[in-house]
Design a protein around this motif. Structure first.
Motif, PDB file in Angstrom:
ATOM      1  N   ARG A   1       0.831  -1.203   0.000  1.00  0.00           N
ATOM      2  CA  ARG A   1       0.000   0.000   0.000  1.00  0.00           C
ATOM      3  C   ARG A   1       0.868   1.256   0.000  1.00  0.00           C
ATOM      4  O   ARG A   1       0.596   2.218  -0.721  1.00  0.00           O
TER       5      ARG A   1
ATOM      6  N   ASP B   1      -8.908 -11.789  -6.910  1.00  0.00           N
ATOM      7  CA  ASP B   1      -8.996 -10.395  -6.457  1.00  0.00           C
ATOM      8  C   ASP B   1      -8.625 -10.261  -4.983  1.00  0.00           C
ATOM      9  O   ASP B   1      -8.926  -9.250  -4.346  1.00  0.00           O
TER      10      ASP B   1
ATOM     11  N   THR C   1      -6.196  -7.261  -4.161  1.00  0.00           N
ATOM     12  CA  THR C   1      -6.911  -5.990  -4.291  1.00  0.00           C
ATOM     13  C   THR C   1      -7.796  -5.744  -3.076  1.00  0.00           C
ATOM     14  O   THR C   1      -7.836  -4.639  -2.527  1.00  0.00           O
TER      15      THR C   1
ATOM     16  N   LEU D   1      -5.602  -4.768  -0.127  1.00  0.00           N
ATOM     17  CA  LEU D   1      -5.085  -3.407  -0.258  1.00  0.00           C
ATOM     18  C   LEU D   1      -6.156  -2.377   0.055  1.00  0.00           C
ATOM     19  O   LEU D   1      -5.876  -1.319   0.634  1.00  0.00           O
ATOM     20  N   LEU D   2      -7.391  -2.673  -0.332  1.00  0.00           N
ATOM     21  CA  LEU D   2      -8.507  -1.755  -0.079  1.00  0.00           C
ATOM     22  C   LEU D   2      -9.104  -1.939   1.312  1.00  0.00           C
ATOM     23  O   LEU D   2     -10.063  -1.247   1.665  1.00  0.00           O
TER      24      LEU D   2
END
Length: 211
Positions: A115, A174, A177, A180-181
Motif C-alpha cells: 500500500r 482479487d 486488491t 489493499l482496499l
C-alpha cells in the motif's frame, strides 16, 4: 596508532540503530505519508540524531527503499523444492509455492508495504523499482523455472511465461486488491492451504499432460 573503528552499520550496535531507524521510518510513513514525514520525526522516533540517520541512509527516499526492500525479501518462493518426477510431484511443488506466497504476501505488514509503495510511486519512483526487483521479479523467475522444468520433464506443454501468468491469476484472483482496499480479511492458514491446493488442481486441469 589506535585501531580504526568499524563503521556503525557493520557492528551490532550499528545494526540495532539501523533497525530502529527503519522501524520508525516505516511507522511514520504509514501514519503520515512519505511527503509529510520529516527526517527529524524519524530520528526522534528512533531515538537517534539526524547525523546518525544521514550517515546510514543518506536521505529519506533511501530509508523508504530500505523499508520496502527488507519486507520484500520475505516474498521468495521456497528453494528446497523436490524434483519433478510426475504430475503428483508437480502438484505438490505448485501447492507449496502457492502456500508460501499467500502466507507471506497476506501478512498485514507486507500488505502495508504494498500500500505504501503504491501510494508513493510518484513521489519516490525508486520504491516501485525496489519492490519489482526484490519481490515481483524473483517470484516470477522462480515460477518460470518450475514451469520450464515441468516442460522438460514432459509433464506439461505450453509457454512458460503464459503458464506463470495463469498460475498467478488463479492463485490471487482479487484477493490482493481486497486486502489493499481493506475490504477483505486475511485468510486463515487453512484457507490459504485450500486456496493453494485448489490453484494447483485448476492449473493442472488447464495444462494436461502432453499426449
Amino acid at each position: 596508532m589506535s585501531p580504526r573503528k568499524k563503521p556503525p552499520e557493520n557492528d551490532a550496535e550499528g545494526a540495532g540503530i539501523r533497525n530502529r531507524i527503519l522501524g520508525a521510518a516505516f511507522s511514520a510513513f504509514m501514519e503520515g505519508g512519505y511527503a509529510q514525514t520529516s527526517t527529524l520525526e524519524i530520528a526522534t522516533r528512533a531515538r537517534v540524531s539526524k547525523r546518525e540517520l544521514y550517515a546510514l541512509f543518506g536521505n529519506k527516499e533511501a530509508m523508504l527503499v530500505a523499508c520496502i526492500t527488507e519486507r520484500a525479501q520475505r516474498l521468495q518462493a521456497p528453494l528446497d523444492l523436490p524434483a519433478l518426477r510426475d504430475r503428483e510431484s508437480l502438484a505438490k511443488v505448485l501447492t507449496a509455492v502457492g502456500t508460501t506466497l499467500l502466507t507471506e504476501a497476506t501478512d498485514p505488514v507486507v500488505v502495508a508495504m504494498f500500500r505504501l509503495a503504491i501510494s508513493e510511486a510518484v513521489q519516490a519512483p525508486k520504491v516501485a523499482q525496489a519492490l519489482d526487483s526484490m519481490a515481483r521479479k524473483p517470484i516470477r523467475d522462480s515460477l518460470r523455472l518450475i514451469m520450464q522444468n515441468a516442460k522438460s520433464a514432459g509433464l506439461v506443454a505450453g509457454d512458460a511465461d503464459a503458464m506463470v501468468q495463469q498460475f498467478w491469476g488463479l492463485l490471487w484472483g482479487d484477493l490482493l486488491t481486497g486486502l489493499l482496499l481493506q475490504a477483505t480479511s486475511r485468510p486463515s492458514a487453512g484457507e490459504i492451504a485450500r486456496r493453494a491446493s485448489d490453484t494447483s488442481s485448476a492449473f493442472l486441469r488447464l495444462y494436461p499432460e502432453p499426449s
